[in-house]
Design an enzyme around this catalytic site. Structure first.
Site, PDB file in Angstrom:
ATOM      1  N   GLY A 217      17.282  -6.353  -0.210  1.00  0.00           N
ATOM      2  CA  GLY A 217      15.976  -6.567   0.411  1.00  0.00           C
ATOM      3  C   GLY A 217      15.070  -5.345   0.284  1.00  0.00           C
ATOM      4  N   HIS A 218      13.816  -5.527   0.674  1.00  0.00           N
ATOM      5  CA  HIS A 218      12.776  -4.506   0.549  1.00  0.00           C
ATOM      6  C   HIS A 218      13.106  -3.241   1.339  1.00  0.00           C
ATOM      7  CE1 HIS A 218      11.062  -4.950   4.637  1.00  0.00           C
ATOM      8  NE2 HIS A 218      11.517  -6.181   4.537  1.00  0.00           N
ATOM      9  N   ASP A 219      12.834  -2.115   0.729  1.00  0.00           N
ATOM     10  CA  ASP A 219      12.927  -0.794   1.367  1.00  0.00           C
ATOM     11  C   ASP A 219      14.357  -0.328   1.627  1.00  0.00           C
ATOM     12  OD1 ASP A 219      10.047   0.039   1.874  1.00  0.00           O
ATOM     13  OD2 ASP A 219      10.057  -1.971   2.703  1.00  0.00           O
ATOM     14  N   CYS A 237      15.369  -2.816   4.599  1.00  0.00           N
ATOM     15  CA  CYS A 237      15.378  -1.596   5.437  1.00  0.00           C
ATOM     16  C   CYS A 237      16.774  -1.122   5.809  1.00  0.00           C
ATOM     17  CB  CYS A 237      14.551  -1.796   6.694  1.00  0.00           C
ATOM     18  SG  CYS A 237      12.828  -2.182   6.342  1.00  0.00           S
TER      19      CYS A 237
END
Lengths: 311, 311, 311
Positions: A217-219, A237
């Site tokens: 997932g993002h980040d 995250c």
């Protein structure tokens, strides 16, 4: 993400048509989400619960939906809808650029790197030396790959973050202007999907090896020398520290940190951060030894019931 | 894998610059991993724990990191790093060939076979008659497909094995020179990834049907008339015997054998070999009936606690 | 699915070379599977167990393997193999059309829609306005997308249903002539696979958002404003009502209905329909609160064993 040049508070307020508190020449260097914010950045906040966190963060410009007291040395952008206006800024500074070709002219590709057929390489992508990008891979705009990186067929680097605000009229998407960074000597299997960061980078550090059909997932940041088996899903995250091993079909909830050298056995579900150096199993995951004991205990229940009947 | 022609022990020793024990004209026919090794093959071993297994295998040439006593009728290649030198041989005999086009000129495609747009077909691939290869499929070099095979969009056949040696300086990849073999009347859904064998073939036998997003590891053999639902992950070196049914999101550990006509219920995790003809469930998987009893037992614990309080 | 024009019972019987019971001019409007059948449709049945259901369904023409009494106002097609002949009709009315180009000439693409490179768009596909179709996406023939739809890279819309009849000589595939319908404002992540309906449509309704690597089986209907996390697998013929949330790696068995506003926690396995408005967890899934209690109970077993020893 940093802007290409420093802007003034006034310029930014004009882009999003909102009021501001502070010197009109207050310098604005970039914009970021709260967990990766740096000095000079804009951060946004739209819930009183998080006002303090945003105002006391490293961000020097707070895009907020109430005119609160402005902390010393900072500035405010006061908007009726900070989420919408943060998206406006992303659209302004990192607009979606339609591709003119399968391999963008602005992409930089290092010496000795092999790009197989049917690959898409977006605008401003940088790929290092001696990489192999196998067929049907998609690399979205602005992603960065180091040297000696292998990406197997069908893998997608840099799709949008899965991040929505639930409004009465429907889900409103937070636009993503970040990217994916793949460091040297990383191998990524076939059919993986690594989303880009919202404003920062989703990062896979040096020497880590990913099998097929993995979701990141993002980040999320994956450390050095991690080993990740197929069908693992890591939400946004997360921090996966160095030398972590994740076996097949493990799932990790958003925001969790997995400590250095942790080993997570197959199909485990991780709903919170875990200390390094240990082996975990199950959902909710516990130390594997403890979990296996519990499984053995369950089998003793019939015996317990028999004994109780006798009493 | 067999070499295109027979080589001598001396020739091989020169390719990898190592010493040898045996007649310099000793014939070498091929190279293979220990579990698929045949007479005439080179096998490699770099840990004393496995010396005996390698020396007593069908392999007639043992690439080893110690000059041990050579068994009768065999030969040794003595190297300070057999893993590195096995890779050297793979690189020599099965070098990675960059694609010149989306569909390699050396690929053989049978009569009546439809290749949809945006498909990649690697060098020396063979595809039988009356197949349909849907868009955006990737078929790596040397894979072999039978007749009446359907491969749905985005599927990847023949990516590298996920096989690394953990060295102090980082993970070192075992190069893969094997392929994927898909027999007649097999259907493979969309978004699947079937890795190629390290030196041999990952095989899906006649009449088996795979749904979408299935992962099959290197050197795994899937029998005839198997039915595999979506998101199933099968690790490397497994044997799935004929007429096995795997429901959705099942995971199978590397090296396991699943007996003929076994049925494994959805989301089960298989950590060891299982007898055929039975239905399994859970992780660790047990016979489904037994597992369901255990789940019912757990619900009796509150009652047990109540009774114990009374006593 | 409806035919382009009304046919007579006699015409249909000639296509599949079978007998019929009823007026030779009896009108036939289309063909459908039992669960989506409408007046004027052909339905097929080949097991006495399901005769009554088929004969009493809304279908007005029953393709059956025994000459039974024909209900008032209906007609029969009598065949020795209704499954084979239903396939014959699908092949006749919805033949597989080889693609002439990556983007079919017959595809209709709305104003403002961006099609990135390496996308495949099949025959008769309709895409609305202001959509973004990212690279390496595959959209099979006849799929329909609304306005403001985003499809991320590598996703596959409209592959065949995973639906086979187990015959002594091998699995026989039910041909699929249906499609996928994606309504307005839907986002679909990277590497997803949404199979088309057998005769009807697999549908994702307005405003739903899907993350990456999600599998949706044939004929499943996903309601409005659903949120589905990555690696979720939804089998065929499910109904996911409006505003349902499915967290990562959830699996749902075929035919299940998930009620409005239900929330299913990560990795849960759903083996039956669930009421809306509640939160579920585990496999077999139960209400999350109950399941978490059970997990806590298991940890009390050692204590129970201790107490029992004392008695």
């Amino acid at each position: 993400m940093k802007f290409a040049k420093t802007h003034t508070l006034k310029e930014i307020s004009e882009i999003i048509a909102c009021d501001f508190v502070g010197d009109e020449n207050f310098p604005v260097l970039g914009m970021n989400e709260i967990h990766v914010v740096e000095e000079g950045d804009i951060v946004f906040v739209d819930h009183p619960k998080y006002y303090d966190k945003a105002l006391q963060s490293k961000a020097t410009v707070v895009l907020i939906n109430k005119e609160v007291e402005c902390p010393e040395g900072k500035a405010l952008l006061v908007s009726d809808d900070p989420f919408r206006d943060f998206n406006k800024l992303t659209r302004h500074f990192k607009p979606f650029e339609t591709a003119a070709a399968s391999i963008a002219e602005s992409a930089e590709i290092g010496e000795g790197t092999i790009i197989q057929p049917n690959v898409f390489i977006g605008n401003h992508v940088k790929i290092g030396k001696n990489c192999v990008i196998h067929p049907n891979v998609t690399i979205y705009d602005r992603c960065i790959l180091g040297d000696n990186v292998t990406i197997h067929a069908g893998t997608v680097l840099g799709a949008d973050a899965f991040y929505y605000k639930n409004r009465p009229e429907g889900f409103d998407k937070l636009l993503t202007g970040g990217n994916v960074v793949i460091e040297n000597n990383v191998d990524i299997g076939a059919g993986c999907t690594i989303d880009r960061g919202v404003t920062a980078s989703t990062t896979i550090k040096e020497g880590s090896k990913l099998d097929n059909q993995i979701q990141v997932g993002h980040d999320t940041i994956i450390g050095k020398k991690c080993l990740i088996a197929s069908h693992v899903g890591i939400a946004g995250c997360c921090i996966i520290e160095d030398e972590v091993t994740l076996w097949g079909q493990v799932g990790i909830t958003s925001g969790a940190t997995i400590g250095k050298k942790a080993v997570i056995l197959a199909q485990s579900g991780i709903s919170k951060s875990l200390e390094g150096g240990k082996t975990y199993f199950g959902y909710p995951a516990e130390e594997a030894r403890e979990k296996l004991k519990q499984i053995a205990y369950i089998k003793k229940i019939p015996e317990i019931l028999k004994k109780l009947k006798k009493i």
